[in-house]
Design a protein around this motif. Structure first.
Motif, PDB file in Angstrom:
ATOM      1  N   SER A 282       0.849  -1.195   0.000  1.00  9.73           N
ATOM      2  CA  SER A 282       0.000   0.000   0.000  1.00  9.73           C
ATOM      3  C   SER A 282       0.881   1.240   0.000  1.00  9.73           C
ATOM      4  N   THR A 284       0.475   5.467   0.244  1.00  3.10           N
ATOM      5  CA  THR A 284      -0.466   6.541   0.565  1.00  3.10           C
ATOM      6  C   THR A 284       0.186   7.891   0.307  1.00  3.10           C
ATOM      7  N   ILE A 289      -4.835   6.429  -1.697  1.00  6.97           N
ATOM      8  CA  ILE A 289      -4.257   5.115  -1.388  1.00  6.97           C
ATOM      9  C   ILE A 289      -4.197   4.274  -2.660  1.00  6.97           C
TER      10      ILE A 289
END
Length: 365
Positions: A282, A284, A289
């Motif tokens: 992930s 961000t 995201i």
């Protein structure tokens, strides 16, 4: 297709050289043929990215959000094995009755099977599949909806035959060449377990994913000069693998509960010299995201969710999704640059000692 909406599976490429002015005409010249002509041999051709039956390739149909949106279609007729076997059995029995025989020779069985296949294959509906692509002509970047080596090589072959341009996949090798003017063969190998016989087989993608895991738990953030600050997170499920290309037998996947990264299985894998091959990644940036599975060996991304955009028309939505793919490319390249600097800098021995300590002292639940 997935580039228009939902999660995305993709590998990233760049194009060297000038794009042909008649690019769409080149694709149209090799468009997918009529389905009536499909037989048991796979037939390939281009369609628009909207659906696998759209063979009208022009400025209106093949462009969306300022990009070219196409797909390489494969069409083939397949006959289910159970159906073919049943037809052959029926024909063999008829042959034995007609010739007053108790059995059918191997040669005749082969002939019956071939004739049955030829007679019935055109009755089967064509099976269609496609490899979608998005080409940004301004950035000369290409995003291809494939992750397997076979699919990627197939796409590159047909793209080159069509355009005479060879897509260069964003891989550790390409990044090392661009950032360091060097090769993978001369790149240091990360030896986390520090055991005899480990840390000898180069696997830069896995070393990068291991570094991302370590960096996410110790620092996480990096700042891009154009797109601002990013933070990275590595999550489960985790796939670990032994070194070398005898890949498969030495793999384990850890999915334990809510904390696979802190599992005893993950700690044990690190202790015997296994490295991360695949994990959920992930990124961000502020409230945006990017999240999905990263395959370190193929340097490809699957089931990736892009940041949600605003309510706009289809053309604007597509352009925003492509822009988010470009931003993701910039971010992953930024993290790889930091990784490469760490691996090739004077502080590498200190870093390797720290990551060994990080792996050794992890809590296991």
């Amino acid at each position: 297709m997935p580039f228009e909406r939902g999660s995305v599976t993709f590998a990233m490429f760049e194009l060297n050289g000038k794009l042909p002015e008649d690019l769409l005409e080149l694709f149209a010249a090799k468009k997918a043929g009529p389905l009536d002509a499909v037989d048991s041999e796979p037939q390939f051709g281009w369609v628009t990215g909207h659906h696998l039956l759209d063979t009208t390739i022009d400025e209106t149909s093949a462009q969306l959000g300022g990009c070219y949106f196409l797909a390489l279609r494969q069409a083939v007729r397949k006959m289910p094995g159970s159906l073919l076997n049943a037809i052959c059995k029926r024909e063999e029995q008829a042959y034995m009755r007609a010739n007053n025989l108790e059995y059918v020779s191997a040669k005749m069985r082969k002939q019956i099977r071939e004739e049955a296949f030829e007679k019935h294959i055109q009755k089967m509906p064509p099976a269609l599949s496609g490899i979608p692509m998005v080409l940004d002509p301004n950035e000369k970047l290409l995003f291809v909806g494939a992750t397997s080596r076979t699919q990627i090589d197939l796409f590159i072959e047909h793209f080159f035959q069509t355009t005479k341009l060879e897509p260069l996949q964003l891989t550790p090798g390409l990044l090392i060449e661009k950032l360091l003017q060097s090769t993978e063969a001369s790149f240091p190998i990360l030896n986390i377990a520090n055991l005899p016989g480990t840390g000898t087989e180069p696997a830069v993608g896995r070393d990068f994913l291991m570094w991302l895991w370590y960096y996410s738990e110790t620092t996480g953030k990096l700042t891009h000069p154009q797109y601002g600050e990013f933070d990275v997170l590595v999550e489960g499920p985790l796939t670990f693998a032994d070194e070398g290309e005898a890949k498969g037998a030495g793999e384990i996947t850890v999915k334990k509960g809510d904390s696979p990264l802190r599992s005893a299985e993950a700690k044990a894998a690190l202790e015997v010299g296994k490295k991360l091959k695949k994990a959920k990644l992930s990124l961000t940036r502020e409230k945006q995201i990017w999240s999905g599975t990263f395959d370190a060996d193929q340097f490809a991304f699957s089931s990736f969710k892009l940041p949600e955009g605003e309510e706009m028309n289809a053309d604007e939505v597509f352009a925003e999704r492509v822009q988010n793919l470009i931003i993701f490319r910039e971010a992953i390249s930024l993290y790889f640059k930091k990784f490469a600097e760490t691996m090739t800098g004077l502080e590498f021995p200190k870093f390797e000692s720290e990551i060994r300590e990080w792996a050794r002292d992890r809590d296991a639940v």
